[in-house]
Structure formats: structure tokens, C-alpha cells
Design an enzyme around this catalytic site. Structure first.
Site, PDB file in Angstrom:
ATOM      1  N   ASP A  49       0.855  -1.196   0.000  1.00 59.20           N
ATOM      2  CA  ASP A  49       0.000   0.000   0.000  1.00 59.20           C
ATOM      3  C   ASP A  49       0.889   1.244   0.000  1.00 59.20           C
ATOM      4  O   ASP A  49       2.040   1.205   0.465  1.00 59.20           O
ATOM      5  CB  ASP A  49      -0.913   0.006   1.241  1.00 59.20           C
ATOM      6  CG  ASP A  49      -2.136   0.893   1.078  1.00 59.20           C
ATOM      7  OD1 ASP A  49      -3.255   0.348   1.061  1.00 59.20           O
ATOM      8  OD2 ASP A  49      -1.976   2.133   0.962  1.00 59.20           O
ATOM      9  N   ASP A  75       3.641   1.984  -4.646  1.00 57.01           N
ATOM     10  CA  ASP A  75       2.727   2.800  -5.439  1.00 57.01           C
ATOM     11  C   ASP A  75       2.419   1.982  -6.688  1.00 57.01           C
ATOM     12  O   ASP A  75       3.296   1.770  -7.532  1.00 57.01           O
ATOM     13  CB  ASP A  75       3.385   4.134  -5.810  1.00 57.01           C
ATOM     14  CG  ASP A  75       2.447   5.032  -6.610  1.00 57.01           C
ATOM     15  OD1 ASP A  75       1.403   4.542  -7.093  1.00 57.01           O
ATOM     16  OD2 ASP A  75       2.763   6.223  -6.746  1.00 57.01           O
ATOM     17  N   VAL A  76       1.174   1.524  -6.817  1.00 55.77           N
ATOM     18  CA  VAL A  76       0.850   0.614  -7.929  1.00 55.77           C
ATOM     19  C   VAL A  76       0.929   1.288  -9.298  1.00 55.77           C
ATOM     20  O   VAL A  76       0.903   0.607 -10.322  1.00 55.77           O
ATOM     21  CB  VAL A  76      -0.533  -0.073  -7.758  1.00 55.77           C
ATOM     22  CG1 VAL A  76      -0.560  -0.982  -6.542  1.00 55.77           C
ATOM     23  CG2 VAL A  76      -1.671   0.942  -7.740  1.00 55.77           C
ATOM     24  N   TYR A 168     -13.898   6.914 -12.834  1.00 58.70           N
ATOM     25  CA  TYR A 168     -13.858   5.709 -11.992  1.00 58.70           C
ATOM     26  C   TYR A 168     -14.522   4.542 -12.735  1.00 58.70           C
ATOM     27  O   TYR A 168     -13.974   3.433 -12.810  1.00 58.70           O
ATOM     28  CB  TYR A 168     -14.592   6.017 -10.683  1.00 58.70           C
ATOM     29  CG  TYR A 168     -14.622   4.894  -9.682  1.00 58.70           C
ATOM     30  CD1 TYR A 168     -13.534   4.659  -8.840  1.00 58.70           C
ATOM     31  CD2 TYR A 168     -15.740   4.069  -9.549  1.00 58.70           C
ATOM     32  CE1 TYR A 168     -13.569   3.631  -7.902  1.00 58.70           C
ATOM     33  CE2 TYR A 168     -15.780   3.045  -8.613  1.00 58.70           C
ATOM     34  CZ  TYR A 168     -14.697   2.838  -7.791  1.00 58.70           C
ATOM     35  OH  TYR A 168     -14.735   1.817  -6.861  1.00 58.70           O
ATOM     36  N   LYS A 172     -12.937   0.993 -14.004  1.00 63.83           N
ATOM     37  CA  LYS A 172     -13.428  -0.299 -13.499  1.00 63.83           C
ATOM     38  C   LYS A 172     -13.959  -1.180 -14.636  1.00 63.83           C
ATOM     39  O   LYS A 172     -13.821  -2.398 -14.584  1.00 63.83           O
ATOM     40  CB  LYS A 172     -14.495  -0.072 -12.413  1.00 63.83           C
ATOM     41  CG  LYS A 172     -13.952   0.602 -11.140  1.00 63.83           C
ATOM     42  CD  LYS A 172     -12.910  -0.260 -10.418  1.00 63.83           C
ATOM     43  CE  LYS A 172     -12.514   0.317  -9.066  1.00 63.83           C
ATOM     44  NZ  LYS A 172     -11.537  -0.510  -8.339  1.00 63.83           N
ATOM     45  N   THR A 203     -16.618   2.428   3.727  1.00 66.82           N
ATOM     46  CA  THR A 203     -15.155   2.506   3.913  1.00 66.82           C
ATOM     47  C   THR A 203     -14.755   3.976   3.894  1.00 66.82           C
ATOM     48  O   THR A 203     -15.553   4.836   3.486  1.00 66.82           O
ATOM     49  CB  THR A 203     -14.400   1.812   2.766  1.00 66.82           C
ATOM     50  OG1 THR A 203     -14.607   2.573   1.563  1.00 66.82           O
ATOM     51  CG2 THR A 203     -14.844   0.380   2.539  1.00 66.82           C
TER      52      THR A 203
END
Ligand SMILES: NC(=O)c1ccc[n+]([C@@H]2O[C@H](COP(=O)([O-])OP(=O)(O)OC[C@H]3O[C@@H](n4cnc5c(N)ncnc54)[C@H](O)[C@@H]3O)[C@@H](O)[C@H]2O)c1
Length: 264
Positions: A49, A75-76, A168, A172, A203
Site C-alpha cells: 500500500d 505505489d501501484v 472511476y 473499473k 469505507t
């Protein structure tokens, strides 16, 4: 009934004992709940993460409960950092059986034509290209070692419209394309790819998104589900644990929706 250290009935829970699992975005929300649940059921877990302090705190919580869980910063959006994370995970765990690509971000709800270039680019970089970086690294680790299972945390926004969340939603939908195509490509080397598609789950990310909505839109968001509530992280982590177990062995290329019936 046998209870493990977290009070979970280990004789009825999905069996992930001994599975070597890497999860991104494990410092918060769905990722943290999943990492802790999997570790409590005997999996050996590495969390990757961006959030260093929070990630270390989740790992410590699991370790304090006597479970096998470690944290490494990543960091992806960086292919190099993702490769380093996978090298670390393979070295630490001795291989990888399951990879859960969960790291993700939202953006401020806005009409599509008013979205900034920054919001659009950042969403694609983290939510789509970040997942591709991790899928690529997972195949490289798993293909020579008998296979494995990659679980991508997409969204119902990857299956249907998501008004005001177009970047977003585009990212996705892209994750769903990656998941389905990779499922076909790599079945022959025994690597499965599935996606989890939650609706709104309570969340920090969703609290942040909802804080940018007016009261009317907030209520409409909650009532969009026939169950008239947000989902809880444990309702997603339980499904992820089942997917991570061998009980899901014939599921491949699937979108596993957890939406209280929203798409029904
Ligand atoms: N909460 C929901 O309603 C919901 C619904 C559908 C899908 N999802 C998806 O579930 C996943 C987890 O979301 P959440 O709600 O638990 O959010 P969250 O904000 O609680 O957790 C996301 C985690 O991803 C990490 N992260 C963000 N950018 C990163 C990067 N570049 N590199 C590494 N780590 C990074 C964050 O630090 C954080 O720990 C996301 O992919 C999200 O899109 C969430």
C-alpha cells in the site's frame, strides 16, 4: 466449533490456511478487512500500500493476534515498484498462490464534461494501469510455478453506469476487460482471474465520496440498493476469502457482485 484467535469459527470458514497471498491497498477499508481475515484463517499475507503508517498498523494488528502478515510500501502506478513488491512477496512467502488487486481511489463526483484531466488520468493510472501492473507481475511469478488465482477488486461501476463517477467507471470497466481476457489467456497455465464487484461499501473511500454529495444524493445512493443500506467491509472480505480458497476452483473470468441486489 473451533474458534481461531479472532473468534472466527475456523471449522466452517473458507479454508485458506497456508495460502501465500499478496493484497494491494491492504492498509484501509476492504483491503485491510480482507488481509486481517485471511491471515486470521491461516494464510500468509503480504500487504502492499501507499499508506505506510496505516499499512504497518494493519500488519501489527494481525501480528499481535498471532497471524502471519507483513507490510511493504508500494505505489501501484509504478511498474518498477510493483515488481519490487512481488519480488519481496515471493522472497518472504516462498511463492504466491493468490494475488488480490484491491488498491484504488475515487474522484470527486462531477458531470463528465467537468472532470479535470488530473482526476481522469489519476483514476486510470491507479484503478486500471495499477491493476495491469500487478496482473503482469502475478503472471510472471505464477506461470512458472504451477499457477494461481488473481482476484481484481472492480466495482458494480465496472458493470453498469455510475453517474458523476465516469472516470472511476471507465477504469473499473477496463478492469473487467482485463479480468475476462486474462481468464481466457492464462487458463492453460492454471492461472485464474476473477473480479469482485461491490456496490457502495462503508469505507473511508466511500465516506469521502459521500461527503462531496448533497443530502439528497447521499440518500439516493443508500436507497439505490434494495437492502436500503451500504455494505460492510466484512461482507466483502468474507466473499474474497471464499474466492481465495480452493472452493472457487472452477470460477474463472467471473464478476462476483456484492450489491444487496442492486443489479437484480
Ligand atoms: N467502498 C466501496 O464502496 C467500493 C465499491 C466498489 C469497489 N471498491 C473498490 O474497492 C477497493 C478498496 O476500496 P476501499 O473502499 O476499501 O477504499 P480505501 O480508501 O479504504 O482503501 C484503498 C486503499 O488503496 C490504497 N491506495 C490508493 N492508491 C494507491 C496506490 N497508488 N498504490 C498503492 N496503494 C494505493 C490506499 O492507500 C488505501 O489504503 C478499491 O479498488 C475500490 O475502487 C470500493
Amino acid at each position: 466449533m473451533t474458534l481461531n484467535t479472532n473468534g472466527i469459527a475456523s471449522d466452517v470458514a473458507s479454508n485458506v490456511a497456508g495460502k501465500r497471498i499478496l493484497i494491494t491497498g491492504g492498509a484501509s477499508g476492504i483491503g485491510a478487512a480482507s488481509a486481517l481475515l485471511l491471515a486470521s484463517r491461516g494464510a500468509k499475507v503480504v500487504i502492499g500500500d501507499l499508506a505506510e503508517e496505516m499499512g504497518a498498523a494493519v500488519a501489527k494488528q494481525g501480528q499481535d493476534a498471532g497471524n502471519s502478515i507483513v507490510f511493504k510500501k508500494v505505489d501501484v502506478t509504478s511498474g518498477d515498484e510493483v515488481r519490487a513488491l512481488f519480488d519481496f512477496a515471493v522472497e518472504t512467502l516462498g511463492g504466491l498462490d493468490v494475488v488480490i488487486n484491491n488498491a484504488g481511489i475515487d474522484h470527486k463526483p462531477a458531470p463528465m464534461h467537468e472532470l479535470s484531466d488530473d482526476d481522469f488520468d489519476r483514476n486510470i493510472a491507479v484503478n486500471l494501469k495499477g491493476v495491469w501492473h500487478c496482473m503482469r507481475a502475478a503472471v510472471t511469478c505464477m506461470a512458472p510455478n504451477g499457477g494461481g488465482h488473481v482476484i481484481n477488486v472492480a466495482s458494480i461501476a465496472g458493470l453498469r453506469s455510475a453517474p458523476l463517477l465516469t472516470a472511476y467507471s471507465a477504469a473499473k470497466h477496463g478492469v473487467m476487460g482485463l479480468t475476462k481476457s486474462a481468464a481466457h489467456e492464462y487458463a492453460r497455465v492454471n492461472i485464474r482471474f476473477n473480479a469482485v464487484c461491490p456496490s457502495f461499501i462503508d469505507t473511508p473511500m466511500v465516506r469521502n465520496t459521500m461527503a462531496n454529495m448533497n443530502e439528497r444524493v447521499q440518500q439516493a445512493t443508500i436507497k439505490a440498493s434494495p437492502m436500503r443500506r451500504l455494505g460492510e467491509v466484512d461482507e466483502v472480505s468474507g466473499a474474497i476469502a471464499w474466492l481465495a480458497s480452493d472452493e472457487s476452483s472452477f470460477m474463472n473470468g467471473h464478476a462476483f457482485t456484492l450489491d444487496g441486489g442492486m443489479l437484480a
